[in-house]
Design a protein around this motif. Structure first.
Motif, short mmCIF file in Angstrom:
data_model
loop_
_atom_site.label_atom_id
_atom_site.label_comp_id
_atom_site.label_asym_id
_atom_site.label_seq_id
_atom_site.Cartn_x
_atom_site.Cartn_y
_atom_site.Cartn_z
N ARG A 119 25.28 27.50 45.01
CA ARG A 119 25.69 27.97 46.34
C ARG A 119 27.19 27.80 46.55
O ARG A 119 27.86 28.67 47.12
N VAL A 120 27.74 26.67 46.06
CA VAL A 120 29.18 26.46 46.18
C VAL A 120 29.92 27.53 45.40
O VAL A 120 30.88 28.15 45.89
N ALA A 121 29.46 27.80 44.16
CA ALA A 121 30.12 28.80 43.32
C ALA A 121 30.09 30.16 44.00
O ALA A 121 31.08 30.89 44.00
N LEU A 122 28.95 30.46 44.59
CA LEU A 122 28.80 31.79 45.22
C LEU A 122 29.68 31.91 46.45
O LEU A 122 30.33 32.94 46.66
N THR A 123 29.75 30.83 47.23
CA THR A 123 30.62 30.87 48.40
C THR A 123 32.08 31.01 47.98
O THR A 123 32.83 31.82 48.54
N ALA A 124 32.48 30.24 46.94
CA ALA A 124 33.86 30.31 46.48
C ALA A 124 34.19 31.72 46.02
O ALA A 124 35.25 32.27 46.34
N SER A 125 33.27 32.36 45.26
CA SER A 125 33.59 33.70 44.78
C SER A 125 33.64 34.71 45.91
O SER A 125 34.48 35.61 45.88
N VAL A 126 32.77 34.53 46.91
CA VAL A 126 32.81 35.49 48.01
C VAL A 126 34.14 35.36 48.75
O VAL A 126 34.79 36.37 49.09
N VAL A 127 34.60 34.12 48.96
CA VAL A 127 35.88 33.93 49.64
C VAL A 127 36.99 34.57 48.82
O VAL A 127 37.86 35.29 49.34
N LEU A 128 36.95 34.35 47.49
CA LEU A 128 38.00 34.91 46.63
C LEU A 128 37.98 36.44 46.65
O LEU A 128 39.04 37.07 46.73
N VAL A 129 36.77 37.02 46.59
CA VAL A 129 36.69 38.48 46.57
C VAL A 129 37.27 39.06 47.86
O VAL A 129 38.04 40.03 47.84
N VAL A 130 36.94 38.43 49.00
CA VAL A 130 37.44 38.96 50.26
C VAL A 130 38.95 38.74 50.36
O VAL A 130 39.70 39.65 50.75
N LEU A 131 39.42 37.56 49.94
CA LEU A 131 40.86 37.28 50.01
C LEU A 131 41.64 38.23 49.11
O LEU A 131 42.67 38.77 49.53
N MET A 132 41.12 38.45 47.89
CA MET A 132 41.82 39.35 46.99
C MET A 132 41.79 40.77 47.52
O MET A 132 42.69 41.57 47.24
N GLY A 133 40.75 41.09 48.29
CA GLY A 133 40.71 42.42 48.88
C GLY A 133 41.71 42.56 50.01
O GLY A 133 42.33 43.60 50.19
N LEU A 134 41.90 41.48 50.81
CA LEU A 134 42.80 41.59 51.95
C LEU A 134 44.25 41.47 51.51
O LEU A 134 45.13 42.12 52.09
N ALA A 135 44.53 40.63 50.51
CA ALA A 135 45.92 40.45 50.10
C ALA A 135 46.02 40.51 48.59
O ALA A 135 46.14 39.47 47.93
N PRO A 136 45.92 41.70 48.00
CA PRO A 136 45.95 41.78 46.54
C PRO A 136 47.36 41.74 45.97
O PRO A 136 47.54 41.65 44.77
#
Lengths: 148, 525
Positions: free
Chosen positions: B481-498
């Motif tokens: 669950r931690v890994a999945l949350t971390a990746s979701v945060v990263l995917v959204v962050l990389m989408g907003l500020a690539p």
């Protein structure tokens, strides 16, 4: 250009080893033989590397060969462990035993069925005894070992 | 010099030492102490990450921790190597977290230790600049992979997938080594920088013309094609993914791609000048075949891992676009801007793809339980109601993989397509042929992105618009669950500020050439 011709001789042998190994890996079905065929591919590569290294008067090729040998030893160790586990499960080294994973609604590809275990037990030849079995001297048996 | 080598390799050494420590301690840890083992792995990865930044671990002559240093020897000290190291540590940590609750037949310590070994191999490949070290790095990725595949579960399917992967992997190693042999024979040195200089000078001592170079190129493409699952060498991937665990499927779809593309860039784009005309054609053909076949076959799959295997094949095709651009741009008549943009967008896409894929498989692990994992698409039915958070994360990853804005995958695809469209000759010349090829490539890629959306959205649809057929346990462990949350945060962050990541990738690509000419890299919108 004698040196270049010598080099090409070695390259041809290397290519032959590589090719025979490749054909062996693709056509054999015993897992150990398949691995030996893959090793033969690596020997072809090694021979070519040493030949190139000699031609260029450079040790890089030979170094690479030593690394290849080391890695091949690691792979052999892993293969032996793997083969032992697989043999425990199926009692068979044939690679064609393993074909459960494939696309749904695709038929199995079988060129030749795996030979079954239920064949009649072979009759091994026996030796007829020649002459009379000598008597064992009990005292001598204490001093010497009869069976070495 | 030797002390410098140890300094440079500190992060890799720390990861390997952590793995060894885990192996040794694993013999004394009774019972199921998965959590502690995973924590140890994470701590090792964190120290290694710190070392990549730390000034003390850089060789003498380095002005700043991230500057490229001209040193002789098998290890390259450049931003490209750093980028790959960070990426390997990032996805490695995600996988270690996901491995927190393996099946009951899996020894946890061996699993995590072996996983860390292959992360160390990936880091080593990132900065290898010599044929021997490159080969050792590649094997340090694949040999632990065999063990991890075997350890995944005790059943027949996972054993079959191990056999299939093992034999094809040693075959590909042999083919790749034969390519190395011809590259070595052509130049008489194993150092990639020297190989580049000798090929640029272009003297022919062997009397074989360009035959050896072409052989080397084709054999290297074939050998590494297995690693990146490019299409004619992709056929093992669906079977192996289907037979193994969700964690291993994630591992297999990310780490071999990272090392494969890194080695392709270092070997072909940088070390083999003079063979670009053949190289970019091969890369284009492979790219078109790979993405089309992967996307079309994924439409028919009912097994989640099999579908994601075809999706990973398709993504390898997208990444090959960037490589083809880099190769075509390496010719003298095309601007070097395109070279760096091509390779830069490939490694940017590697990050985007790696994080999204690690997230998807962490989510699938989280939805299952240690001894019964999610296999079929039908298993996911109704997950939107029963497990809203995990299902929402899966939906985000699917949108990212499909390339919908504003997620990370969109920017990855955009930069790849733009790099293909940007191939053009700055000073006239007859390159209309080249431009046509890349225009066609970009069109095929865009069509493929549309096909791909169909099966990604199918997963989302199954999760939200169907009633559950089976009950999902959702017992995959806290780590997943931690890994999945971390990746979701990263995917959204990389989408907003690539922007920063993308310019970092372009800078990393620029650091590849020994004498960078500081070209102006055009920024994407």
């Amino acid at each position: 250009m004698l040196e270049v011709q010598l080099l090409y001789n070695y390259l041809v042998i290397g290519a032959l080893l590589f090719g025979i190994g490749l054909v062996g890996l693709l056509s054999r079905r015993n897992m150990l033989i398949m691995f030996l065929a893959a090793e033969m591919m690596l020997q072809g590569v090694s021979l070519s590397l040493v030949a190139f290294g000699r031609f260029h008067n450079d040790w890089g090729g030979t170094t690479l060969v030593i690394l290849i040998l080391t890695v091949a030893a690691c792979e052999a160790a892993i293969l032996l462990a793997l083969v032992q586990c697989l043999f425990h499960r199926t009692g068979n080294l044939d690679i064609a035993v393993w074909h459960d994973l494939r696309d749904a609604n695709q038929p199995k590809f079988i060129d030749q069925e795996v030979p079954g275990d239920d064949a009649a037990k072979p009759e091994w030849p026996t030796l007829t005894p020649a002459g009379i079995e000598p008597e064992v001297d009990a005292d001598e048996a204490l001093e010497h070992r009869i069976h070495v | 010099m030797s002390l410098d080598a140890i300094k440079i390799l500190t992060p890799e050494l720390i990861v390997i030492l952590t793995a060894t420590l885990i192996y040794v301690l694993g013999a004394f840890l009774p019972g199921r102490h998965w959590g502690r083992v995973a924590m140890l792995g994470l701590i090792g990865a964190a120290i290694a990450l710190y070392c990549t930044y730390e000034y003390r671990f850089w060789p003498e002559g380095a002005q700043a921790p991230l500057a490229s240093v001209e040193i002789k020897g098998p290890i390259a000290v450049d931003l490209f190597g750093q980028y790959i190291r960070w990426l390997a540590l990032l996805v490695g940590s995600l996988f270690v977290l996901t491995a927190q609750r393996p099946s009951s037949s899996t020894p946890a310590a061996e699993m995590v230790g072996t996983l860390l070994m292959s992360v160390a191999g990936t880091m080593l490949v990132g900065s290898a600049r010599e044929l021997g070290l490159l080969f050792l790095g590649l094997e340090l990725v694949s040999i632990p992979t065999y063990v991890v595949l075997y350890l995944a579960r005790g059943d027949r399917a996972s054993q079959e997938s191990t056999v299939k992967y093992f034999f094809l992997s040693i075959l590909s190693s042999g083919v790749l080594l034969y390519g190395f042999t011809f590259l070595y024979g052509l130049t008489g040195t194993t150092d990639l920088v020297e190989i580049r200089q000798i090929l640029l000078a272009g003297d022919d001592t062997l009397g074989a013309g360009r035959l050896f170079g072409r052989l080397a190129l084709v054999l290297i493409f074939a050998g590494l094609g297995f690693r990146i699952t490019a299409v004619p060498f992709h056929f093992y991937a669906p079977d192996v993914f289907q037979g193994t665990s969700n964690l291993n499927a994630g591992l297999l779809s990310v780490l071999p791609k990272i090392v494969g593309f890194t080695a392709l860039v270092r070997l072909i784009a940088i070390a083999m000048p003079g063979y670009e005309v053949l190289a970019w054609r091969v890369a284009i053909v492979l790219a078109v075949l790979t993405m089309t076949l992967g996307n079309v076959l994924a439409l028919w799959q009912d097994n989640v891992r099999r579908m994601l295997a075809y999706s990973s094949i398709a993504h390898a095709g997208y990444m090959l676009i960037g490589l083809a651009v880099g190769l075509a741009a390496n010719m003298e008549d095309v601007s070097s801007v395109a070279l760096f943009q091509g390779i830069g967008s490939t490694i940017f896409y590697l990050v985007v793809y790696g994080v999204s894929t690690a997230g998807v498989f962490a989510a699938l692990t989280a939805l299952g339980e240690p001894d019964k994992q999610v296999d079929l698409l039908d298993d996911l039915a109704g997950a939107g109601k029963t497990h809203p958070f995990v299902a929402g994360c899966i939906a985000v990853f699917m949108f990212s993989l499909a390339g919908l804005p504003p997620l990370a995958g969109f920017w990855g695809k955009l930069s790849l397509f733009f790099s293909a469209l940007g191939v053009d000759a700055p000073t006239g010349g007859d390159t209309s042929d080249l431009r046509k090829w890349f225009l066609a490539l970009a069109i095929v890629a865009a069509l493929n992105a549309a096909i791909a959306a169909a099966y990604y959205l199918r997963i989302v649809g199954v999760m939200y618009f169907r009633s559950p057929l089976t009950t999902l346990a959702g017992e995959g462990g806290r780590g997943a669950r931690v890994a999945l949350t971390a990746s979701v945060v990263l995917v959204v962050l990389m989408g907003l500020a690539p922007g920063r990541l993308q310019s970092g990738a372009n800078k990393a690509a620029q650091s590849l050439l020994p004498a960078p000419a500081t070209p102006q890299v055009a920024k994407l919108p």
